[in-house]
Design an enzyme around this catalytic site. Sequence first.
Site, PDB file in Angstrom:
ATOM      1  N   ASN A 185       0.826  -1.209   0.000  1.00 30.89           N
ATOM      2  CA  ASN A 185       0.000   0.000   0.000  1.00 30.89           C
ATOM      3  C   ASN A 185       0.862   1.261   0.000  1.00 30.89           C
ATOM      4  OD1 ASN A 185      -2.944  -0.404  -0.064  1.00 30.89           O
ATOM      5  ND2 ASN A 185      -2.573  -1.724   1.697  1.00 30.89           N
ATOM      6  N   ARG A 196       5.308  -0.508  25.140  1.00 29.47           N
ATOM      7  CA  ARG A 196       4.673   0.127  23.983  1.00 29.47           C
ATOM      8  C   ARG A 196       4.709   1.636  24.121  1.00 29.47           C
ATOM      9  NH1 ARG A 196      -1.660  -0.632  22.969  1.00 29.47           N
ATOM     10  NH2 ARG A 196      -1.710   1.006  24.549  1.00 29.47           N
ATOM     11  N   ILE A 229      -0.399  -1.899  17.596  1.00 28.20           N
ATOM     12  CA  ILE A 229      -1.442  -1.059  18.177  1.00 28.20           C
ATOM     13  C   ILE A 229      -0.767   0.129  18.847  1.00 28.20           C
ATOM     14  CG2 ILE A 229      -3.300  -0.950  19.875  1.00 28.20           C
ATOM     15  CD1 ILE A 229      -3.664  -3.978  19.460  1.00 28.20           C
ATOM     16  N   ASN A 272      -5.959   4.454   8.807  1.00 28.28           N
ATOM     17  CA  ASN A 272      -5.607   3.041   8.671  1.00 28.28           C
ATOM     18  C   ASN A 272      -6.446   2.427   7.562  1.00 28.28           C
ATOM     19  OD1 ASN A 272      -4.299   0.545   9.486  1.00 28.28           O
ATOM     20  ND2 ASN A 272      -6.281  -0.074  10.305  1.00 28.28           N
ATOM     21  N   HIS A 315      -7.946  -1.313   6.386  1.00 28.25           N
ATOM     22  CA  HIS A 315      -8.204  -2.625   6.985  1.00 28.25           C
ATOM     23  C   HIS A 315      -8.954  -3.502   5.991  1.00 28.25           C
ATOM     24  CE1 HIS A 315      -8.856  -5.548  10.163  1.00 28.25           C
ATOM     25  NE2 HIS A 315     -10.122  -5.618   9.786  1.00 28.25           N
ATOM     26  N   SER A 365     -11.766  -1.156   4.207  1.00 25.64           N
ATOM     27  CA  SER A 365     -12.199   0.078   4.864  1.00 25.64           C
ATOM     28  C   SER A 365     -11.001   0.970   5.143  1.00 25.64           C
ATOM     29  CB  SER A 365     -12.889  -0.227   6.202  1.00 25.64           C
ATOM     30  OG  SER A 365     -13.976  -1.116   6.046  1.00 25.64           O
ATOM     31  N   ASP A 400      -9.056  -1.194  15.102  1.00 31.97           N
ATOM     32  CA  ASP A 400      -9.812  -1.156  13.846  1.00 31.97           C
ATOM     33  C   ASP A 400     -11.166  -0.480  14.031  1.00 31.97           C
ATOM     34  OD1 ASP A 400      -7.752  -2.469  12.472  1.00 31.97           O
ATOM     35  OD2 ASP A 400      -8.502  -4.426  13.078  1.00 31.97           O
TER      36      ASP A 400
END
Length: 222
Positions: free
Chosen positions: A14, A63, A90, A105, A107, A134, A143
């Site tokens: 992408n 994270r 995430i 994003n 998905h 999406s 998502d």
Amino acid sequence: MTRVAILISGRGSNMEALADDIEANHHSTICLVVANKPCTGIDSAAARGIPTKIVNRSNFDTREDHDHAMCAILADAEPDYIFMAGYMAIVGAAFIDRFTARILNIHPSLLPAYKGLDTHERALADGAKQHGVSVHIVSEQLDDGPIILQAALTINPEDTATTLATRVLALEHILYPLVLSSLAHGDLELSHSGVKWHNREAALSRLGHKARLQIETALIWP
């Protein structure tokens, strides 16, 4: 000119689609491609002369620490938007708050159906009639977030997870560049209050003839 940063974790198909569209139509510039681990997509971006950075998740204890490093690098690049393109991580609330309504994003499902992984296998197992892709604004939930644009296809009786993934990916490679081009030309506006399309026809008019034929009837507008 609209500045976009792209986050990847793998081969970056992408990212390549976005870069190809930018090279052809000159509506934006990719200011940075960032990966959370070494991957072939970084090599592809570098070969195009795009600035790249690897912020390896394995080098950080938490994270939150990784998100903090990512935010600092992205802030220095000064993107107008951040496009997650196969970014398999995430991000936390602080990251999202730093770039509110500017992180997108893509998905491989018709959200809210099939959040998470293995979307094609799950759609086939459920006997779903439709599937698709999406583009949405990133929120704290996986998502989730306001839908920007979707494209649907009919699942064929002979489809496997592999063939379905290939068909969906072809839609992704049209849909994501369409969204970026629409932002760059002012046909699409993202804000704290959500998504607003100002001129759908103008957005579609910039697609090539073949791409428009392939996707126009598949589009689901919010």
